[in-house]
Design a protein around this motif. Structure first.
Motif, PDB file in Angstrom:
ATOM      1  N   ASN A 504       5.317 -12.140   0.394  1.00 13.54           N
ATOM      2  CA  ASN A 504       6.267 -11.135   0.654  1.00 13.54           C
ATOM      3  C   ASN A 504       7.291 -12.033   1.779  1.00 13.54           C
ATOM      4  O   ASN A 504       8.396 -11.769   1.559  1.00 13.54           O
ATOM      5  CB  ASN A 504       5.508 -10.041   1.342  1.00 13.54           C
ATOM      6  CG  ASN A 504       4.880  -8.944   0.357  1.00 13.54           C
ATOM      7  OD1 ASN A 504       5.654  -9.206  -0.673  1.00 13.54           O
ATOM      8  ND2 ASN A 504       4.069  -8.409   0.612  1.00 13.54           N
ATOM      9  N   THR A 509      10.007  -9.710  -0.208  1.00 13.27           N
ATOM     10  CA  THR A 509       9.561  -8.530  -0.691  1.00 13.27           C
ATOM     11  C   THR A 509       8.633  -7.542  -0.106  1.00 13.27           C
ATOM     12  O   THR A 509       7.980  -7.946   0.939  1.00 13.27           O
ATOM     13  CB  THR A 509       8.873  -8.878  -2.258  1.00 13.27           C
ATOM     14  OG1 THR A 509       8.013  -9.690  -2.015  1.00 13.27           O
ATOM     15  CG2 THR A 509       9.990  -9.534  -3.079  1.00 13.27           C
ATOM     16  N   HIS A 540       5.163  -1.432  -5.111  1.00  9.60           N
ATOM     17  CA  HIS A 540       6.595  -1.847  -4.760  1.00  9.60           C
ATOM     18  C   HIS A 540       7.495  -0.456  -4.562  1.00  9.60           C
ATOM     19  O   HIS A 540       7.079   0.370  -5.449  1.00  9.60           O
ATOM     20  CB  HIS A 540       7.169  -2.899  -5.219  1.00  9.60           C
ATOM     21  CG  HIS A 540       8.188  -3.676  -4.558  1.00  9.60           C
ATOM     22  ND1 HIS A 540       9.491  -3.194  -4.311  1.00  9.60           N
ATOM     23  CD2 HIS A 540       8.172  -4.588  -3.852  1.00  9.60           C
ATOM     24  CE1 HIS A 540      10.270  -3.717  -3.661  1.00  9.60           C
ATOM     25  NE2 HIS A 540       9.487  -4.835  -3.094  1.00  9.60           N
ATOM     26  N   VAL A 572      10.227  -6.921  -9.936  1.00  4.23           N
ATOM     27  CA  VAL A 572      10.891  -7.025  -8.815  1.00  4.23           C
ATOM     28  C   VAL A 572      11.383  -8.542  -8.493  1.00  4.23           C
ATOM     29  O   VAL A 572      12.772  -8.290  -8.023  1.00  4.23           O
ATOM     30  CB  VAL A 572      10.015  -6.823  -7.709  1.00  4.23           C
ATOM     31  CG1 VAL A 572      10.559  -6.988  -6.338  1.00  4.23           C
ATOM     32  CG2 VAL A 572       9.311  -5.481  -7.762  1.00  4.23           C
TER      33      VAL A 572
END
Length: 576
Positions: A504, A509, A540, A572
């Motif tokens: 992340n 993300t 997500h 994503v």
């Protein structure tokens, strides 16, 4: 095109068979509790129905099969009909091919010359049944033979006299070698007036001198199926209840299958008082066939009654029967067909998968004790017939998650979470729709690997190291992003959370782990060293959850591979 079915009133051309006047009938309340006496007529009725009758070698192979299966009474032919038939019977006897506890039976019309030839063929057998017949129904009496009732009875009685005379003509020591028995068939019984059937059968029994120790086999054939099975049951029960000297007779039935109800006729006849059933393996026989002995036997097995014959290797029985008769056993033939234990439907597969899993768990808890078989859509355990479970679930475009998951678990040791099963089924469905054909487990596994295990774009895992400090784990991993190598580092309460944290940070993300499960894959299922399978679903905020799978001998590495696959599948990272 013939439009008869559209335009004709069938009641103008056909009439229903009349019901039987049988007050207080008992058979509807009776229960099957034991098998009947079986007679195989594969070598006579079955053989007569073949376009190319069996030669002697094939007949010998069929006879040996019937003995191996456990049949104790076998109709071996019509020896007065041809030299081949006569020679076959003699070969069985002279080569000592007949076990001590097996009776052979030979058919003959009620004619003196044919009876003499039949008795001659059976000389020397330990147990022999002479089976004599003549037609008894009004249609045959009037149209085929132009005989009255009295003349029809005379033909039958004279036939019995001829058998007795032929036996008396044998030297006493030769006659004594054989336990001679009689079977009489009022052919076309299913269309014969019951009072006349009773009269002619009793005349035969009287002439033979039937006693409880010297019983006559009275065969009541549905030579032609002309009524519903309940009517035949009534006919059999009527004879069972009204026949004089009933204890001196064995009531046998020989159902044909013109209406497709031969099995029902046989089973209801047993309930109605029949002692014996005649039929052929896989329903071979004239026109639409004799009743199927395999079907009847396994039906009893499914009700917890041992049939007294052995179908624990049904595939071998099929192979020999097809070789001897040159008739294929249909894919949907009850109990025996290639597809009878197979489910393609998704809902059926799901139920079977759950049932087999539960059955396995129950068996493991039973400590070796036999437990009741309870699996949806499988009335008996295919293993009882020597069948494997490989054909139970097969996948095509009609299938669903249950079938696909079953094959992956059975062949590759992969126990998929339920939600993942849905995703995998969708991926497999694409291939099934494209091919329009059945998919094997190898093809399904390849779809699973390509879509859920080896998704290495845009992220690819390379390696990792872990360090521990006061309850916090730091994971340092080498990865590739769109082909470029980089190192990421993150912390967490375990390797998985540290890895997700590092990804992340690197990607900007907000992934989280929504579901995690794992299990060992044993080497006996994969043929390789033991591995671990990890299933990870990532969530997500802006995208639907996605599953990924990792398979590796190291459980931590498998979990990291699963995270990477799941993120790659999520969508994503497409534009990042």
């Amino acid at each position: 095109m013939n439009t008869t079915f559209k335009t004709m009133d069938p009641s103008k051309k056909y009439r229903p068979y009349p019901q039987i006047d049988l007050p207080n009938r008992q058979w509807p309340d009776n229960v099957l509790v034991k098998p009947p006496i079986w007679l195989s007529t594969d070598l006579r009725d079955g053989n007569q129905s073949l376009i190319d009758p069996m030669d002697i070698d094939k007949k010998l192979k069929m006879f040996d099969l019937l003995v191996q299966l456990g049949y104790k009474e076998i109709e071996v032919g019509f020896p007065s009909a041809s030299q081949i038939e006569f020679d076959f019977v003699r070969r069985l006897i002279e080569e000592n091919r007949i076990p001590e506890d097996v009776s052979i039976q030979a058919l003959t019309q009620a004619r003196t010359d044919l009876i003499n030839r039949t008795v001659e063929s059976l000389v020397g057998a330990k147990n022999a049944i002479v089976h004599v017949y003549n037609a008894t129904s009004p249609l045959f009496r009037e149209v085929v033979y132009n005989k009255s009732k009295a003349e029809t009875i005379e033909i039958a009685v004279n036939g019995i006299k001829d058998i007795k005379a032929a036996l008396a003509a044998l030297p006493a020591d030769v006659r004594a070698q054989t336990n001679w028995r009689l079977e009489y068939s009022p052919e076309t019984f299913s269309m014969t007036e019951l009072d006349f059937a009773k009269e002619i059968c009793e005349a035969v029994m009287q002439e033979w001198g039937a006693t409880p120790e010297n019983q006559v086999i009275l065969n009541l054939p549905t030579t032609i199926e002309v009524a519903t099975p309940n009517v035949f049951a009534d006919q059999v029960e009527w004879m069972h209840r009204h026949l004089d000297n009933r204890e001196s007779a064995i009531i046998s039935v020989h159902p044909h299958n013109d209406r497709g109800t031969g099995t029902a006729c046989a089973e209801l006849a047993i309930l109605a008082g029949a002692d014996r059933v005649e039929g052929c393996l896989f329903g071979n026989g004239e026109r639409t066939g004799n009743v199927c002995l395999v079907n009847l036997a396994v039906n009893l097995w499914s009700q917890g009654i041992h049939p007294g014959v052995d179908y624990s290797n049904i595939n071998e029985v099929i192979r020999i029967a097809e070789e001897c008769t040159q008739l294929p056993v249909g894919a949907r033939h009850p109990w025996a067909g290639e597809l009878v234990f197979t489910a393609f439907s998704g809902s059926h597969q799901d139920a079977i998968k759950k049932g087999l899993t539960r059955q396995k768990d129950r068996e493991q808890s039973a400590n070796g004790e036999t437990i009741m078989w309870e699996v949806p859509y499988l009335p008996i355990d295919p293993a009882d017939l020597g069948r494997s479970y490989e054909a139970v679930i097969r996948v095509n475009a009609q299938s669903g998650k249950g079938g696909m998951a079953y094959l992956l678990e059975r062949d590759y040791g992969l126990t998929l979470p339920r939600i993942l099963q849905v995703d995998v089924a969708r991926a497999v469905q694409v291939l099934a729709d494209e091919t329009g054909k059945e998919l094997n487990s190898e093809q399904i596994h390849q779809v699973f690997v390509d879509e859920f295990v080896e998704r290495a774009t845009p992220i690819q895992y390379i390696d990792h190291t872990i360090s521990h400090h006061t309850g916090v784990e730091t994971l340092r991993a080498q990865i590739e992003i769109k082909g470029e190598s980089t190192v990421i580092e993150g912390t967490g309460n375990g390797p998985l959370s540290a890895f997700v944290h590092a990804l992340n940070q690197k990607l900007g993300t907000k992934f989280s782990v929504a579901h995690y499960s794992e299990h060992d894959i044993h080497s006996d299922q994969t043929g390789e060293d033991a591995q671990a399978a990890c299933y990870v679903q990532v969530a997500h905020a802006d995208f639907a959850p996605a599953y990924g799978v990792g398979i590796h001998e190291n459980i931590v590495t498998a979990s990291l591979l699963a995270v990477v696959s799941a993120m790659n599948r999520s969508g994503v990272l497409i534009d990042r």
